[in-house]
Scaffold this active site. Sequence first.
Site, short mmCIF file in Angstrom:
data_model
loop_
_atom_site.label_atom_id
_atom_site.label_comp_id
_atom_site.label_asym_id
_atom_site.label_seq_id
_atom_site.Cartn_x
_atom_site.Cartn_y
_atom_site.Cartn_z
N ILE A 11 -1.38 7.91 -9.87
CA ILE A 11 -2.63 7.60 -10.57
C ILE A 11 -2.65 6.15 -11.04
O ILE A 11 -1.75 5.71 -11.74
CB ILE A 11 -2.81 8.56 -11.78
CG1 ILE A 11 -2.88 10.01 -11.27
CG2 ILE A 11 -4.07 8.21 -12.57
CD1 ILE A 11 -2.95 11.05 -12.37
N GLY A 45 11.79 6.65 -12.70
CA GLY A 45 12.06 5.21 -12.80
C GLY A 45 13.54 4.92 -12.71
O GLY A 45 14.27 5.54 -11.91
N GLY A 79 0.87 -1.17 0.00
CA GLY A 79 0.00 0.00 0.00
C GLY A 79 0.91 1.22 0.00
O GLY A 79 1.81 1.34 0.84
N GLY A 91 8.69 4.06 -6.22
CA GLY A 91 8.37 5.48 -6.09
C GLY A 91 8.03 5.86 -4.66
O GLY A 91 8.40 6.94 -4.18
N ASP A 92 7.35 4.98 -3.95
CA ASP A 92 7.02 5.25 -2.55
C ASP A 92 8.29 5.29 -1.71
O ASP A 92 8.42 6.11 -0.80
CB ASP A 92 6.09 4.17 -2.01
CG ASP A 92 4.81 4.04 -2.83
OD1 ASP A 92 4.33 5.07 -3.36
OD2 ASP A 92 4.29 2.92 -2.95
#
Lengths: 311, 311, 311, 311, 311, 311
Positions: E165, E226, E34, E255-256
């Site tokens: 997104i 990336g 998550g 990315g998180d």
Amino acid sequence: MVKLIALGEILVQFNALAVGPLRHINYFEKHIAGSEANYCIAFIKQGNECGIIARVGDDEFGYNIIEWLRGQGVDVSGIKVDPESFTGIYFVQRSHPVPNRSSMLYFRKGSAGSRLSPEDVSENYIKSADIVHSSGITLAISDTARDAVFRAFSLAKIRSFDTNIRLRLWSAEKAKSEIMRLLNEFKPDFLITDPDDSKIIIGESDPEKALKILSNYSRIVVMKLGARGAMVYSDGSIYFSPGYQVQVEDVIGAGDALGGTFLSLYLKGFNVKKALDYSIVASTLNVMIRGDQENLPSTKEIEEFLAEMKK
Amino acid sequence: MVKLIALGEILVQFNALAVGPLRHINYFEKHIAGSEANYCIAFIKQGNECGIIARVGDDEFGYNIIEWLRGQGVDVSGIKVDPESFTGIYFVQRSHPVPNRSSMLYFRKGSAGSRLSPEDVSENYIKSADIVHSSGITLAISDTARDAVFRAFSLAKIRSFDTNIRLRLWSAEKAKSEIMRLLNEFKPDFLITDPDDSKIIIGESDPEKALKILSNYSRIVVMKLGARGAMVYSDGSIYFSPGYQVQVEDVIGAGDALGGTFLSLYLKGFNVKKALDYSIVASTLNVMIRGDQENLPSTKEIEEFLAEMKK
Amino acid sequence: MVKLIALGEILVQFNALAVGPLRHINYFEKHIAGSEANYCIAFIKQGNECGIIARVGDDEFGYNIIEWLRGQGVDVSGIKVDPESFTGIYFVQRSHPVPNRSSMLYFRKGSAGSRLSPEDVSENYIKSADIVHSSGITLAISDTARDAVFRAFSLAKIRSFDTNIRLRLWSAEKAKSEIMRLLNEFKPDFLITDPDDSKIIIGESDPEKALKILSNYSRIVVMKLGARGAMVYSDGSIYFSPGYQVQVEDVIGAGDALGGTFLSLYLKGFNVKKALDYSIVASTLNVMIRGDQENLPSTKEIEEFLAEMKK
Amino acid sequence: MVKLIALGEILVQFNALAVGPLRHINYFEKHIAGSEANYCIAFIKQGNECGIIARVGDDEFGYNIIEWLRGQGVDVSGIKVDPESFTGIYFVQRSHPVPNRSSMLYFRKGSAGSRLSPEDVSENYIKSADIVHSSGITLAISDTARDAVFRAFSLAKIRSFDTNIRLRLWSAEKAKSEIMRLLNEFKPDFLITDPDDSKIIIGESDPEKALKILSNYSRIVVMKLGARGAMVYSDGSIYFSPGYQVQVEDVIGAGDALGGTFLSLYLKGFNVKKALDYSIVASTLNVMIRGDQENLPSTKEIEEFLAEMKK
Amino acid sequence: MVKLIALGEILVQFNALAVGPLRHINYFEKHIAGSEANYCIAFIKQGNECGIIARVGDDEFGYNIIEWLRGQGVDVSGIKVDPESFTGIYFVQRSHPVPNRSSMLYFRKGSAGSRLSPEDVSENYIKSADIVHSSGITLAISDTARDAVFRAFSLAKIRSFDTNIRLRLWSAEKAKSEIMRLLNEFKPDFLITDPDDSKIIIGESDPEKALKILSNYSRIVVMKLGARGAMVYSDGSIYFSPGYQVQVEDVIGAGDALGGTFLSLYLKGFNVKKALDYSIVASTLNVMIRGDQENLPSTKEIEEFLAEMKK
Amino acid sequence: MVKLIALGEILVQFNALAVGPLRHINYFEKHIAGSEANYCIAFIKQGNECGIIARVGDDEFGYNIIEWLRGQGVDVSGIKVDPESFTGIYFVQRSHPVPNRSSMLYFRKGSAGSRLSPEDVSENYIKSADIVHSSGITLAISDTARDAVFRAFSLAKIRSFDTNIRLRLWSAEKAKSEIMRLLNEFKPDFLITDPDDSKIIIGESDPEKALKILSNYSRIVVMKLGARGAMVYSDGSIYFSPGYQVQVEDVIGAGDALGGTFLSLYLKGFNVKKALDYSIVASTLNVMIRGDQENLPSTKEIEEFLAEMKK
């Protein structure tokens, strides 16, 4: 060869690789499952034919189901890919908190499988079959799925029904009323059940008493007794066949193994006693593995088992 | 809620993935273990609280222990990271040469855990607890660890002690003298033991006879009998609760499961009989998996087990 | 055939089955390791003979070491089972926090391996060998182990030494003084090192400069450069052989693969350039697996690799 | 120490990682197997020596066999690498269709192992042994292998033979005639068999009756009875030793464990009863794992088992 | 120490053990995931504090999430167990059909996580935090979850937002309108995005151009690129930090890792350049494993990585 | 839809779970393989139909092959179960001694597959197909198999042939003469080959030169170049499509993936360039997994890959 057509939801099962609560399980093993699919493969293993009417999602798991069942010899022409929903799945927790009992965590609400509906039941397809089978699970998953069963049964030559009540899917009251409606309406030729289910539908859990009551609704009634074995009512008499004690891996699917094998052998011409004795072997082997279909034996393999037991 | 504080060494366990001598085992599964940590989690599972006073090394395994226990709900504020030593570990060999018996290969000599000392025992922290627990293992690992137990017991309101004699850690003579010194000095409220240990400390291995002798040192004495079940002495009478036969994966930790569950339920208000009956379920489930903590049941899960057994 | 005798500690390695910090690794794979054992097997793979002088504990891991090495063709008659200590082990953490770098967590302090002593070095056994090899690790693990190396070197015909400095075992100062003492005393025929180690012992990490300085202590000096390849100094000139880029699983042991293969091939009569070119292949294959010995190639397999590269 | 030399085919076994028909098994675990190799290692585990006369292919599996057996302490000087054939292998299917029974799928026809021939039997090598052992499998795999056994038996001081009839390798008629020829010609000192095999060779499957008949051909006859235990005939009387009930993983190799352990202990001076009691422990442990050799116990480990059982 | 509170759905991830389409994957590995939970742990790893506001189901997976996060040091007091729904899960398919890209199959519709609502956002709890973070995923999963984010942002001192997104959760139009509404209303202090997302929300995918436009909505904007690295806009200038090439196992969560590490280090006082350089290391390590959280490095580990790269 | 019928041996592949020599591999993963079966599934994945003419043994592996292929959509009506032989198998050793190259250890001599014969080739069945395909492997395994190919080609409308020379199955001379005989006799419409094979059959390994020579025998010639990509000759011109660099797991089957995909797309109407560009994607994905068929992409998945590469 005899052909059975089964209606139900086919699911992808993720079986815990180890015993214990799911929170502590790190690895899961994928299998294809679903009561009617289990019946179908047990049926085929005895040398007969089987097709399934069902829906799967337009996703990897849906194609997984179709490819696996086709590989196992199932006629998959009645399985529809439903682009508007997903393939249902579930997780199996084993031996916690009860040893040798499994519990399921479902992700099937609104699944493609539950969107099965009467329009999926082609009259010609049903008429190509000798016997139509379904279970309480299919009645429970949605109103349209239930209606599909009623439509198929109304078109069928011979009918078989397994009560298979799952209280996570409906209430005992709902289960009782829907199943009794079906039994009253169709008086299926074969009825497969167990003491917990008969307690719910007829208020009687004693196997012999329940069999007698249920014989009013069905010519041949099979009472599954888990590790103890099974009984069958036929022609006014009851026959008991004892179980075998083996190392249990996962008990899920044992009843389907028994039911599917029994139907197939009986329709091949075995008498009820011999059919039941053989079916017990199928359910015995079934509990020794994770997965519901991989260990289902052929008739010849059942005989190899029985020959060894006689030694 | 009741709070227990346990003192002991927490270890990383490497359990053989297969049965047999370790030389032929290629894969090992990591678990967090240690008798007092096992007690603690069994205690928490019944709805009470638990903290541990211990030391771990400033290494990956030390942080592993803290993170795991914190995740399981343990109060880890009393666990100190000792930069001068390492986290103790051990390997478990299963069913060789004795089926269903496990043996341990320790790497714990000089470990951070064994450097536990009285200075680690904060008076305020102990006083925040309702009950303090430790075991013979903590007495055995070092003089400072033993002194820490004595200090904690001297500050405690209620005391619980599990004899847990490991002859690889000390001699029978040393075990006897240290444990008897503790029993004499504190007369702990709860004493958990087994026939082998009572043979060493009081020269008596007959369960009932041993219980009577030990009742001179402790108000409530639990005698673990392995697969046979357990007995408890209380108020002049002895109650026996039989075990359940299940497929054994690893018996290590079963006694801790029993002891921790018993203490927690008794302190919640269960009578000794009911507490023992429930505790046996915890130890039964415990032997079905590798690892000592993952299969510990909650009170509700124990009741689910017992309900199934009554069927 | 040429026979090498190596002195050092043989360990059991538990390699993380996945990349990441050990706290999050659940499964470990067992291998036999230890720099000198790696040298020994690389040596044997080129068609020569090797024996090891070492101690292991009287435990499953000790017998594991003996059985594995004997299986691989090592003369294990010089490996003593020491009943007073345990077999050393270590864990390998891979690619965390540095990709393609591994780090070790040792449990070897006070191990049987570190109790190696001059009394373990039989004059006759050493004299049966053509060449004696050891490394900085053996100098570091204990004073008695170091003395054993000095004794063996004093009896040897040809000497080989790999600096192999592990700063978890001793300080840079200690490493420098002990290794320089050995170099000064014996001027070993073969010296294997890398830029980090030469920085410590001679204050120079530039490969070419270091090689020139070290040539004062050894006739043939090999400078390992990791994935970049390696250099060798011999007869006043330096030869560089580049490395190959492959998918890395675990880099541990690559230097030993290179050193052991080089020694064996050189002693078989290869010139230093060809021996180095071939050795690089051994270290390249070595990093593609977990474990230090299983992927070591034979001379013929090295040639198969080189032939493919020429395509 | 006593030395046994065994003649037979050593194979690589691929054991199904899960229970069920091979078509549904995705992972296989490699082990080294073969009846005579199993005997040999069981023999060594009791403190005696063993060598094997056999052929393996010039392939990875052949070298695997040699390295494994050498590691386990077997004298492999009599194992020839045959460049003209391949190493035989087989797959093990477990508990399907009969629980706790395994079946084999061989790839051994024309294997190097089956090319064993009298020329492989060196007179000096045989004379270095105290006892020579082989089995019905070796008689079955080829005429040259059978002739090798006859040649070795003709040179041997003491002879041991295990009937081990595998009906996939030869017909019952062929088995009977070849085995009876061997029994008549050599009257081996030790004969190991079971009820199925004695039914074939002497038409009698009742254990006691069969033992009496077979005592005409052999001084000491061992009758393996699977999970029930075993009997031994010696000096006119029959002794029965019961088996132990354990969790079964794979029964293959249990008879070899029993036979090899019995021979070794008897030759060390145990009486037949004690030797049989101990041997049953070896076969009991053997069935708890996949693989035939890894769980074989030493004499001391057998005693640890027996001590635990007496508790 | 600085405290961040994140709002979002925490899920259980089932990561394919092998590369390829899910239909052919037999084994799955469970992880907790998550986006906001990933941010939270990356944040904690740099020595700050983090709490999560979320809902999980009253099932094994829900407790799994709470126990894991608590173990990792997350303040879980804001995680509510919602008895009326289930814990969301998803499957990860890796490198099919695009190498080194993963795709997700969600079972999260109607999940407990998506039932997050403004009533879950306690004013006091938010005020205890220095900074509040959420993402586009939370805006997408339900209207109540979106409202919860708006409420929390309205109460926050500092705000951070990651566009994240996921077009399986909402349309590009809906994503654009909701995210722009949030940006306009709150002008968050930190905005984390990537070219695909900025294409959707501002119609610009060129990193530098997009950064300039987005700087109208946020003081500090991070553009994730990336494997190529990342850029950060701050105080009118743009800084680019290149990525590192490593063996990719699963890119999900990279990315998180970058965003959470960046926020934490910046709030600790690092300048944007140094914070970005360090954050890239976190995302680099993240892609080397399955799972999003286990490989996240501490500040010290990042420095170890950077030191090695400088060699 | 276009239908291809392929003739060849279908095998069970046991792929090493780890890199290295087979002697050190403990676990093997089962897959269904065989060049023509790989072609067939690649063909189906592009939306066309495929049937196989082959023989398998009457054993678990034979049924495994039939069930798997049927599941994958292959028409298995032409696969005969031969009760007189066994299903061929092979083992795959990966990256030893050459990184990213695999080698095979076959157990296929005398297999059911090699007993394929002209009588298995039904005229009606061949005529139901649009195109017939086979390879050099089928020519090599037996004279009857070769004759079956010649018979099928003589009945076919369109012919495709992959040279696929395996020097373990026949000599270069034999390969050359048999393949040239086939090329001369049939001038197949499609010829798939690589530089090593064309060196053998026409003495030319330069791709472009070889293509020109081979264009005398076939209208469309595909030259596989491994990781570098592939070329195709058609209508007098040569087109080169470069490969993609990915993490290699097992290269076996990559050529079949390319060939089968090319044929299927070309026959669907793609021009040779587009068909080749797409086919390279199939072979690229193929090398990322163990097994030859599980990662084969559909046309839509290939397009997803290509779209990503264009980013």
